[in-house]
Design a protein around this motif. Structure first.
Motif, mmCIF file in Angstrom:
data_model
loop_
_atom_site.group_PDB
_atom_site.id
_atom_site.type_symbol
_atom_site.label_atom_id
_atom_site.label_comp_id
_atom_site.label_asym_id
_atom_site.label_seq_id
_atom_site.Cartn_x
_atom_site.Cartn_y
_atom_site.Cartn_z
ATOM 1 N N ARG A 36 0.824 -1.203 0.000
ATOM 2 C CA ARG A 36 0.000 0.000 0.000
ATOM 3 C C ARG A 36 0.863 1.261 0.000
ATOM 4 N NH1 ARG A 36 -5.251 -0.183 3.403
ATOM 5 N NH2 ARG A 36 -5.459 -1.770 1.843
ATOM 6 N N HIS A 38 3.915 1.570 -1.264
ATOM 7 C CA HIS A 38 4.517 1.715 -2.585
ATOM 8 C C HIS A 38 3.484 2.219 -3.598
ATOM 9 C CE1 HIS A 38 8.367 0.060 -1.536
ATOM 10 N NE2 HIS A 38 7.786 -0.996 -0.991
ATOM 11 N N ALA A 39 2.266 1.744 -3.523
ATOM 12 C CA ALA A 39 1.223 2.185 -4.448
ATOM 13 C C ALA A 39 0.887 3.658 -4.216
ATOM 14 C CB ALA A 39 -0.031 1.334 -4.281
ATOM 15 N N ARG A 40 0.828 4.061 -2.966
ATOM 16 C CA ARG A 40 0.542 5.461 -2.648
ATOM 17 C C ARG A 40 1.658 6.360 -3.180
ATOM 18 N NH1 ARG A 40 0.218 5.074 2.670
ATOM 19 N NH2 ARG A 40 -1.918 4.312 2.521
ATOM 20 N N ASP A 41 2.899 5.926 -3.027
ATOM 21 C CA ASP A 41 4.034 6.689 -3.531
ATOM 22 C C ASP A 41 3.998 6.775 -5.055
ATOM 23 O OD1 ASP A 41 6.527 8.086 -3.246
ATOM 24 O OD2 ASP A 41 7.517 6.254 -3.958
ATOM 25 N N ALA A 42 3.678 5.683 -5.722
ATOM 26 C CA ALA A 42 3.645 5.661 -7.187
ATOM 27 C C ALA A 42 2.539 6.545 -7.743
ATOM 28 C CB ALA A 42 3.465 4.235 -7.686
ATOM 29 N N LYS A 43 1.395 6.601 -7.082
ATOM 30 C CA LYS A 43 0.305 7.418 -7.625
ATOM 31 C C LYS A 43 0.565 8.908 -7.467
ATOM 32 C CE LYS A 43 -2.871 7.781 -3.747
ATOM 33 N NZ LYS A 43 -4.177 7.454 -3.224
ATOM 34 N N MET A 44 1.502 9.286 -6.593
ATOM 35 C CA MET A 44 1.810 10.701 -6.395
ATOM 36 C C MET A 44 2.938 11.209 -7.292
ATOM 37 S SD MET A 44 -0.462 11.646 -4.372
ATOM 38 C CE MET A 44 0.082 13.285 -4.030
ATOM 39 N N ILE A 45 3.537 10.341 -8.109
ATOM 40 C CA ILE A 45 4.649 10.739 -8.972
ATOM 41 C C ILE A 45 4.295 11.931 -9.870
ATOM 42 C CG2 ILE A 45 6.067 9.981 -10.924
ATOM 43 C CD1 ILE A 45 6.265 7.258 -9.571
ATOM 44 N N PRO A 46 3.135 11.981 -10.529
ATOM 45 C CA PRO A 46 2.854 13.123 -11.406
ATOM 46 C C PRO A 46 2.760 14.463 -10.672
ATOM 47 C CG PRO A 46 1.354 11.321 -11.884
ATOM 48 C CD PRO A 46 2.093 10.956 -10.644
ATOM 49 N N ARG A 48 4.655 15.475 -8.076
ATOM 50 C CA ARG A 48 5.872 15.877 -7.389
ATOM 51 C C ARG A 48 6.429 17.189 -7.923
ATOM 52 N NH1 ARG A 48 8.603 10.010 -6.811
ATOM 53 N NH2 ARG A 48 7.243 9.287 -5.138
#
Length: 55
Positions: A36, A38-46, A48
């Protein structure tokens, strides 16, 4: 090996092997520790870049 022998293998054991592999990958992705986070971190990439600009 003939075409028919390879076709029979692909229709039985190879299909079973690919199905087991797919189910294993799905289980690994859904139930691994900290998935969870890692998924939260990945969805916030755009977003940053927006955080760096101060918006």
């Amino acid at each position: 090996m003939t075409y028919h022998a390879l076709r029979e293998f692909a229709d039985s054991w190879a299909l079973l092997g690919m199905t087991v592999f797919f189910i294993g990958v799905v289980i690994f992705v859904l139930f691994r520790p900290k998935a969870r986070d890692h998924a939260r971190d990945a969805k916030m990439i755009p977003f940053r870049e927006d955080e760096k600009d101060g918006q």
